[in-house]
Design a protein around this motif. Structure first.
Motif, short mmCIF file in Angstrom:
data_model
loop_
_atom_site.label_atom_id
_atom_site.label_comp_id
_atom_site.label_asym_id
_atom_site.label_seq_id
_atom_site.Cartn_x
_atom_site.Cartn_y
_atom_site.Cartn_z
N GLU A 164 0.87 -1.26 0.05
CA GLU A 164 0.01 -0.04 0.02
C GLU A 164 0.81 1.56 -0.02
N GLY A 165 1.99 1.04 0.48
CA GLY A 165 2.98 2.27 0.43
C GLY A 165 3.04 2.99 1.59
N VAL A 166 4.51 3.52 2.04
CA VAL A 166 4.43 4.15 3.40
C VAL A 166 3.47 5.32 3.68
N ASP A 167 3.09 6.26 2.73
CA ASP A 167 2.31 7.30 2.93
C ASP A 167 0.98 6.81 3.48
N LYS A 168 0.21 5.92 2.96
CA LYS A 168 -1.09 5.34 3.33
C LYS A 168 -0.94 4.68 4.77
N PHE A 169 0.17 4.12 4.98
CA PHE A 169 0.55 3.31 6.04
C PHE A 169 0.57 4.40 7.26
N LYS A 170 1.52 5.44 7.07
CA LYS A 170 1.45 6.71 7.95
C LYS A 170 -0.06 7.15 8.45
N VAL A 171 -0.77 7.15 7.55
CA VAL A 171 -2.24 7.72 8.08
C VAL A 171 -2.79 6.67 8.74
N GLN A 172 -2.87 5.47 8.43
CA GLN A 172 -3.51 4.34 9.13
C GLN A 172 -2.73 4.43 10.59
N TYR A 173 -1.68 4.31 10.74
CA TYR A 173 -0.66 4.27 11.87
C TYR A 173 -1.06 5.13 12.87
N LEU A 174 -1.13 6.43 12.58
CA LEU A 174 -1.50 7.73 13.27
C LEU A 174 -3.03 7.33 13.76
N GLY A 175 -3.74 6.95 13.04
CA GLY A 175 -5.11 6.77 13.48
C GLY A 175 -5.38 5.59 14.57
N ILE A 176 -4.37 4.66 14.65
CA ILE A 176 -4.49 3.66 15.53
C ILE A 176 -3.67 4.19 16.75
N LEU A 177 -2.51 4.94 16.86
CA LEU A 177 -2.12 5.57 17.77
C LEU A 177 -3.12 6.32 18.57
N GLY A 178 -4.11 7.06 17.92
CA GLY A 178 -4.92 7.97 18.69
C GLY A 178 -5.69 7.13 19.65
N ASN A 179 -5.88 5.79 19.47
CA ASN A 179 -6.42 5.12 20.76
C ASN A 179 -5.44 4.43 21.89
N LEU A 180 -4.22 4.85 21.96
CA LEU A 180 -3.46 4.89 22.93
C LEU A 180 -3.58 5.69 23.91
N SER A 181 -3.45 5.29 25.30
CA SER A 181 -3.92 6.35 26.52
C SER A 181 -2.98 7.53 26.52
N SER A 182 -1.97 7.50 27.16
CA SER A 182 -1.27 9.06 27.57
C SER A 182 -0.34 9.27 26.26
N ASP A 183 0.27 10.46 26.18
CA ASP A 183 0.99 10.98 25.29
C ASP A 183 2.33 10.24 25.33
N ALA A 184 2.78 10.30 26.46
CA ALA A 184 4.11 9.62 26.65
C ALA A 184 4.16 8.11 26.05
N VAL A 185 3.11 7.42 26.66
CA VAL A 185 3.08 5.82 26.31
C VAL A 185 2.90 5.79 24.71
N LYS A 186 2.00 6.75 23.93
CA LYS A 186 2.01 6.88 22.37
C LYS A 186 2.93 6.95 21.86
N GLU A 187 3.94 7.91 22.29
CA GLU A 187 5.27 8.29 21.53
C GLU A 187 6.16 7.14 21.84
N LEU A 188 6.38 6.62 23.03
CA LEU A 188 7.16 5.39 23.18
C LEU A 188 6.75 3.96 22.59
N ARG A 189 5.48 3.99 22.53
CA ARG A 189 4.87 2.74 21.84
C ARG A 189 4.94 2.95 20.42
#
Length: 199
Positions: A145-170
């Motif tokens: 699918e390409g890295v650009d599409k992956f980035k959009v999907q991945y950022l959407g998934i990260l929105g579901n993680l709890s705190s900002d520090a955990v998000k960045e680390l994970r």
């Protein structure tokens, strides 16, 4: 996981009925997109079973090892099917499917990291192998699918993680799993490394 109740667990003597139902469904599904979707659902159910076993029997590495071995069979099936995904027309179903693949990959990698904290050496080795397999499938999807599409999907998934520090680390840790699957000089690896720095 998005499975609230995994139902019968592998420790139940009637688990073979659940396995038989899954095998029958898989054998009767011939469309590659539907087969991948079914494989993802089964894989997610197996991850939920592993998670539930870990919750009720955290010290029984034998039971967890056996459940992870069953997970491995399904990850191998999924990997074989994903290799054929590049031949499929890219439409809305394709986008939903690749999003689901990436989302489940992230969730399963997180689960395995959690189990590894209390695992013995044999179980850690099994979890590392499974993480490698899951990351390999995600890398195949990134190539398709390409890295650009992956980035959009991945950022959407990260929105579901709890705190900002955990998000960045994970986020960085999980991207590292995906990045390792590409050759050192691969263009995709370089793009993922830049993306990891941006997060």
């Amino acid at each position: 996981m998005q499975v609230e109740n995994p139902g019968i667990l592998p420790t139940n003597p009637f688990y073979f009925l659940k396995s038989f139902k899954r095998s029958t469904q898989r054998a009767l599904t011939v469309n590659i997109v539907k087969k991948i979707d079914l494989d993802l659902d089964i894989l997610n159910q197996k991850a939920a079973e592993v998670q539930r076993l870990y919750e009720i029997m955290p010290d029984d590495s034998g039971v967890l090892f056996d459940a992870l071995s069953m997970y491995q069979v399904n990850i191998n099936n999924l990997a074989a099917s994903v290799k054929k995904l590049g031949e499929v027309d890219k439409d809305a179903v394709f986008d939903r499917l690749t999003g689901k693949l990436i989302s489940h990959s992230v969730n399963h990698l997180k689960l395995f990291d959690e189990i590894k904290t209390a695992a013995d050496i044999r179980l850690k080795e099994k979890l590392n192998n499974l993480q490698s397999s899951v990351s390999g499938i995600a890398a195949d999807v990134i190539l398709i699918e390409g890295v650009d599409k992956f980035k959009v999907q991945y950022l959407g998934i990260l929105g579901n993680l709890s705190s900002d520090a955990v998000k960045e680390l994970r986020a960085a840790e999980i991207l590292g799993y995906f990045e390792e699957k590409f050759p050192v000089n691969a263009f995709e690896r370089q793009l993922l490394a830049r993306f990891k720095e941006e997060i």
